[in-house]
Design a protein around this motif. Structure first.
Motif, PDB file in Angstrom:
ATOM      1  N   PHE A   1     -21.191   5.792 -16.858  1.00 13.79           N
ATOM      2  CA  PHE A   1     -20.933   4.457 -17.428  1.00 13.79           C
ATOM      3  C   PHE A   1     -22.107   3.541 -17.104  1.00 13.79           C
ATOM      4  CE2 PHE A   1     -15.945   4.322 -17.179  1.00 13.79           C
ATOM      5  CZ  PHE A   1     -15.874   5.533 -17.830  1.00 13.79           C
ATOM      6  N   ILE A   2     -22.201   2.405 -17.820  1.00  9.47           N
ATOM      7  CA  ILE A   2     -23.199   1.430 -17.393  1.00  9.47           C
ATOM      8  C   ILE A   2     -22.621   0.611 -16.242  1.00  9.47           C
ATOM      9  CG2 ILE A   2     -24.411   1.281 -19.615  1.00  9.47           C
ATOM     10  CD1 ILE A   2     -23.217  -1.611 -19.797  1.00  9.47           C
ATOM     11  N   TYR A   3     -23.523   0.088 -15.422  1.00  9.75           N
ATOM     12  CA  TYR A   3     -23.114  -0.712 -14.263  1.00  9.75           C
ATOM     13  C   TYR A   3     -23.610  -2.134 -14.463  1.00  9.75           C
ATOM     14  CZ  TYR A   3     -23.777  -2.832  -9.683  1.00  9.75           C
ATOM     15  OH  TYR A   3     -23.798  -3.724  -8.645  1.00  9.75           O
ATOM     16  N   VAL A   4     -22.720  -3.096 -14.315  1.00  8.26           N
ATOM     17  CA  VAL A   4     -23.137  -4.496 -14.419  1.00  8.26           C
ATOM     18  C   VAL A   4     -22.834  -5.224 -13.107  1.00  8.26           C
ATOM     19  CG1 VAL A   4     -22.862  -6.675 -15.667  1.00  8.26           C
ATOM     20  CG2 VAL A   4     -22.736  -4.520 -16.929  1.00  8.26           C
ATOM     21  N   ASP A   5     -23.897  -5.709 -12.479  1.00  8.44           N
ATOM     22  CA  ASP A   5     -23.797  -6.468 -11.232  1.00  8.44           C
ATOM     23  C   ASP A   5     -23.790  -7.950 -11.612  1.00  8.44           C
ATOM     24  OD1 ASP A   5     -24.348  -7.882  -8.929  1.00  8.44           O
ATOM     25  OD2 ASP A   5     -26.192  -6.796  -8.441  1.00  8.44           O
ATOM     26  N   THR A   6     -22.606  -8.560 -11.662  1.00  8.05           N
ATOM     27  CA  THR A   6     -22.532  -9.947 -12.144  1.00  8.05           C
ATOM     28  C   THR A   6     -23.080 -10.938 -11.116  1.00  8.05           C
ATOM     29  OG1 THR A   6     -20.268 -10.251 -11.327  1.00  8.05           O
ATOM     30  CG2 THR A   6     -20.522  -9.465 -13.598  1.00  8.05           C
ATOM     31  N   GLY A   7     -23.050 -10.555  -9.830  1.00  8.31           N
ATOM     32  CA  GLY A   7     -23.603 -11.437  -8.799  1.00  8.31           C
ATOM     33  C   GLY A   7     -25.082 -11.696  -9.056  1.00  8.31           C
ATOM     34  N   ALA A   8     -25.781 -10.671  -9.578  1.00  9.69           N
ATOM     35  CA  ALA A   8     -27.215 -10.819  -9.861  1.00  9.69           C
ATOM     36  C   ALA A   8     -27.445 -11.907 -10.912  1.00  9.69           C
ATOM     37  CB  ALA A   8     -27.796  -9.487 -10.327  1.00  9.69           C
ATOM     38  N   MET A   9     -26.484 -12.050 -11.833  1.00  8.11           N
ATOM     39  CA  MET A   9     -26.633 -13.087 -12.864  1.00  8.11           C
ATOM     40  C   MET A   9     -26.473 -14.483 -12.251  1.00  8.11           C
ATOM     41  SD  MET A   9     -24.322 -11.429 -15.754  1.00  8.11           S
ATOM     42  CE  MET A   9     -24.892 -10.280 -16.904  1.00  8.11           C
ATOM     43  N   TYR A  10     -25.469 -14.626 -11.350  1.00  7.98           N
ATOM     44  CA  TYR A  10     -25.302 -15.922 -10.672  1.00  7.98           C
ATOM     45  C   TYR A  10     -26.512 -16.220  -9.791  1.00  7.98           C
ATOM     46  CZ  TYR A  10     -20.619 -16.199 -12.485  1.00  7.98           C
ATOM     47  OH  TYR A  10     -19.558 -16.292 -13.349  1.00  7.98           O
TER      48      TYR A  10
ATOM     49  N   ALA B   1     -29.637 -15.197 -10.448  1.00  7.89           N
ATOM     50  CA  ALA B   1     -30.752 -15.584 -11.326  1.00  7.89           C
ATOM     51  C   ALA B   1     -30.589 -17.044 -11.750  1.00  7.89           C
ATOM     52  CB  ALA B   1     -30.806 -14.666 -12.547  1.00  7.89           C
ATOM     53  N   MET B   2     -29.364 -17.433 -12.037  1.00 10.46           N
ATOM     54  CA  MET B   2     -29.111 -18.831 -12.412  1.00 10.46           C
ATOM     55  C   MET B   2     -29.448 -19.759 -11.243  1.00 10.46           C
ATOM     56  SD  MET B   2     -28.166 -21.035 -14.618  1.00 10.46           S
ATOM     57  CE  MET B   2     -27.143 -20.404 -15.952  1.00 10.46           C
ATOM     58  N   ALA B   3     -29.065 -19.344 -10.027  1.00  8.02           N
ATOM     59  CA  ALA B   3     -29.351 -20.155  -8.840  1.00  8.02           C
ATOM     60  C   ALA B   3     -30.862 -20.300  -8.634  1.00  8.02           C
ATOM     61  CB  ALA B   3     -28.707 -19.523  -7.612  1.00  8.02           C
ATOM     62  N   LEU B   4     -31.591 -19.208  -8.850  1.00  7.59           N
ATOM     63  CA  LEU B   4     -33.048 -19.245  -8.702  1.00  7.59           C
ATOM     64  C   LEU B   4     -33.641 -20.250  -9.693  1.00  7.59           C
ATOM     65  CD1 LEU B   4     -35.702 -18.025  -7.510  1.00  7.59           C
ATOM     66  CD2 LEU B   4     -35.629 -16.354  -9.377  1.00  7.59           C
TER      67      LEU B   4
ATOM     68  N   LEU C   1     -36.657 -11.296  -6.553  1.00  7.86           N
ATOM     69  CA  LEU C   1     -36.661 -12.672  -6.023  1.00  7.86           C
ATOM     70  C   LEU C   1     -35.278 -13.228  -5.723  1.00  7.86           C
ATOM     71  CD1 LEU C   1     -39.190 -14.157  -8.636  1.00  7.86           C
ATOM     72  CD2 LEU C   1     -39.702 -13.393  -6.313  1.00  7.86           C
ATOM     73  N   ILE C   2     -34.240 -12.456  -6.030  1.00 10.03           N
ATOM     74  CA  ILE C   2     -32.893 -13.046  -5.977  1.00 10.03           C
ATOM     75  C   ILE C   2     -32.059 -12.626  -4.767  1.00 10.03           C
ATOM     76  CG2 ILE C   2     -32.717 -13.499  -8.461  1.00 10.03           C
ATOM     77  CD1 ILE C   2     -31.183 -10.875  -8.759  1.00 10.03           C
ATOM     78  N   ARG C   3     -32.669 -11.871  -3.843  1.00  9.82           N
ATOM     79  CA  ARG C   3     -31.874 -11.375  -2.703  1.00  9.82           C
ATOM     80  C   ARG C   3     -32.141 -12.140  -1.412  1.00  9.82           C
ATOM     81  NH1 ARG C   3     -27.829  -8.878  -5.106  1.00  9.82           N
ATOM     82  NH2 ARG C   3     -28.686  -8.052  -7.015  1.00  9.82           N
ATOM     83  N   THR C   4     -32.689 -13.338  -1.492  1.00  7.08           N
ATOM     84  CA  THR C   4     -32.972 -14.098  -0.266  1.00  7.08           C
ATOM     85  C   THR C   4     -31.736 -14.906   0.157  1.00  7.08           C
ATOM     86  OG1 THR C   4     -33.706 -16.047  -1.474  1.00  7.08           O
ATOM     87  CG2 THR C   4     -35.378 -14.379  -1.031  1.00  7.08           C
ATOM     88  N   GLU C   5     -31.707 -15.321   1.419  1.00  2.00           N
ATOM     89  CA  GLU C   5     -30.580 -16.133   1.921  1.00  2.00           C
ATOM     90  C   GLU C   5     -30.493 -17.454   1.165  1.00  2.00           C
ATOM     91  OE1 GLU C   5     -29.042 -13.407   3.717  1.00  2.00           O
ATOM     92  OE2 GLU C   5     -28.058 -15.290   4.237  1.00  2.00           O
ATOM     93  N   GLN C   6     -31.674 -17.985   0.834  1.00  2.00           N
ATOM     94  CA  GLN C   6     -31.726 -19.271   0.124  1.00  2.00           C
ATOM     95  C   GLN C   6     -31.037 -19.164  -1.240  1.00  2.00           C
ATOM     96  OE1 GLN C   6     -35.765 -20.416  -0.543  1.00  2.00           O
ATOM     97  NE2 GLN C   6     -35.298 -22.595  -0.361  1.00  2.00           N
TER      98      GLN C   6
ATOM     99  N   GLU D   1     -29.343  -3.909   7.361  1.00  2.00           N
ATOM    100  CA  GLU D   1     -30.280  -4.121   6.241  1.00  2.00           C
ATOM    101  C   GLU D   1     -31.471  -4.946   6.701  1.00  2.00           C
ATOM    102  OE1 GLU D   1     -26.939  -4.494   2.693  1.00  2.00           O
ATOM    103  OE2 GLU D   1     -28.313  -6.169   3.022  1.00  2.00           O
ATOM    104  N   LEU D   2     -31.190  -6.028   7.443  1.00  5.23           N
ATOM    105  CA  LEU D   2     -32.265  -6.911   7.899  1.00  5.23           C
ATOM    106  C   LEU D   2     -33.181  -6.187   8.874  1.00  5.23           C
ATOM    107  CD1 LEU D   2     -30.277 -10.249   8.403  1.00  5.23           C
ATOM    108  CD2 LEU D   2     -32.009  -9.791   6.665  1.00  5.23           C
ATOM    109  N   THR D   3     -32.584  -5.445   9.809  1.00  4.38           N
ATOM    110  CA  THR D   3     -33.379  -4.704  10.791  1.00  4.38           C
ATOM    111  C   THR D   3     -34.281  -3.694  10.083  1.00  4.38           C
ATOM    112  OG1 THR D   3     -31.479  -4.929  12.227  1.00  4.38           O
ATOM    113  CG2 THR D   3     -33.218  -3.482  13.003  1.00  4.38           C
ATOM    114  N   ALA D   4     -33.729  -3.031   9.053  1.00  9.28           N
ATOM    115  CA  ALA D   4     -34.521  -2.049   8.299  1.00  9.28           C
ATOM    116  C   ALA D   4     -35.726  -2.713   7.631  1.00  9.28           C
ATOM    117  CB  ALA D   4     -33.639  -1.361   7.260  1.00  9.28           C
ATOM    118  N   LYS D   5     -35.568  -3.995   7.286  1.00 14.35           N
ATOM    119  CA  LYS D   5     -36.685  -4.721   6.647  1.00 14.35           C
ATOM    120  C   LYS D   5     -37.622  -5.322   7.697  1.00 14.35           C
ATOM    121  CE  LYS D   5     -34.155  -7.148   3.373  1.00 14.35           C
ATOM    122  NZ  LYS D   5     -34.037  -8.305   2.519  1.00 14.35           N
TER     123      LYS D   5
END
Ligand code: DC
Length: 222
Positions: free
Chosen positions: A28-37, A39-42, A87-92, A158-162
Motif C-alpha cells: 500500500f502507499i504510506y502517508v505520513d500526515t504529521g510531515a504535512m503539518y 511542512a506547514m509549520a516550517l 528540514l522538518i524534523r527539528t524540535e523548533q 535517536e538523539l544520541t545516535a545523531k
C-alpha cells in the motif's frame, strides 16, 4: 475505493515506523500526515508568523502549496516546490507544528489534501485524527500508544545516535506536555475512534506490532 488502514496515536508511539512497515508488507502507499503539518509549520516559521496570531496563520497558510510525491519508495514532502524532508524534523518545527496544527483553516486544507491522496488507493495513513476525521470509513483503525518514559527513551536513543546530548527527564516532560496539548485542543483532538483497536507498544518489537496489525487487516480483507 481502496482499503484504508488508519493509525493514530501520540508522538513517539512508533506510528511512522509501524505504518511504513505495514504499508510495505501490504504493498500500500504510506502517508505520513504529521510531515504535512510540519511542512506547514516550517512555512509559517519562515514567514515569521506568530503561532498565536490566528488571523495571520489563516491568511498565510493559503500561500503554502504542500504536496507529497513518492521517490524511491519514500514519501517526499514538497513545500512550494522545494523538497523539505531534511528540514522538518527539528524540535523548533515540532513545537511550531504542535501549535499551528490547532488552527481550523490549516486543518481543513491539509485534511482535504490527505483525503485526495487516499482516494481510490490502498493506503496506510498515520496521524492524530485519521480514524476519527480524515478516513472515518477506514476498514482498520489502530490507536497506537506507549508510556511516556518509553517514548522519551526512544527519542533519547535517536538523539544520541545523531551525536546530540539528551536529558531524558526533560524530554519526558515535553512529551507529556505535547500529549496534553494534542488531546485537549478544541479542533480534532487526539482521541481514539470508537471502532479503533488499541496497541500498547511499550514492550513490543516493531515486528510484533506490525504482525498484530497485519493480522487484523487479513481478518477483514475480503
Ligand atoms: O506525528 P508528528 O509528530 O510528525 O506530527 C507533528 C505535529 O502535527 C504534532 O504536533 C501533531 C500534529 N498532527 C496533527 O495535528 N494531525 C495529524 N493528522 C498529524 C499530526
Amino acid at each position: 475505493m481502496g482499503f484504508k488502514v488508519a493509525i493514530d496515536g501520540p508522538a513517539g508511539a512508533g506510528k511512522s515506523t509501524i505504518a511504513k512497515t505495514v504499508a510495505k508488507k501490504l504493498g500500500f502507499i504510506y502517508v505520513d500526515t504529521g510531515a504535512m503539518y510540519r511542512a506547514m509549520a516550517l512555512f509559517l516559521m519562515r514567514e515569521r508568523v506568530d503561532a498565536g496570531n490566528k488571523e495571520a496563520v489563516e491568511r498565510k497558510c493559503a500561500e503554502a502549496d504542500i504536496t507529497i510525491r513518492y521517490e524511491d519508495d519514500e514519501q517526499v514532502v514538497y513545500l512550494n516546490g522545494e523538497n523539505v524532508n531534511g528540514l522538518i524534523r527539528t524540535e523548533q518545527v515540532s513545537n511550531m507544528a504542535s501549535q499551528t496544527s490547532k488552527n481550523v483553516t490549516v486543518r481543513e486544507k491539509l485534511v482535504s489534501l490527505q483525503q485526495k491522496l487516499a482516494k481510490d488507493t490502498d493506503v496506510v495513513m498515520d496521524g492524530r485524527d485519521i480514524g476519527t476525521c480524515v478516513l472515518p470509513d477506514a476498514e482498520v483503525k489502530v490507536f497506537l500508544t506507549a508510556n511516556s518514559r518509553v517514548r522519551a527513551e526512544r527519542r533519547c536513543k535517536e538523539l544520541t545516535a545523531k551525536g546530540e546530548a539528551c536529558d531524558i527527564d526533560a524530554i519526558e516532560k515535553d512529551i507529556i506536555k505535547r500529549d496534553h496539548q494534542d488531546m485537549t485542543r478544541e479542533v480534532s483532538p487526539l482521541l481514539p475512534a470508537d471502532d479503533a483497536f488499541f496497541i500498547d507498544s511499550s514492550y513490543m518489537t516493531i515486528e510484533q506490532v506490525a504482525e498484530e496489525i497485519l493480522g487484523k487487516v487479513k481478518s477483514v480483507w475480503k
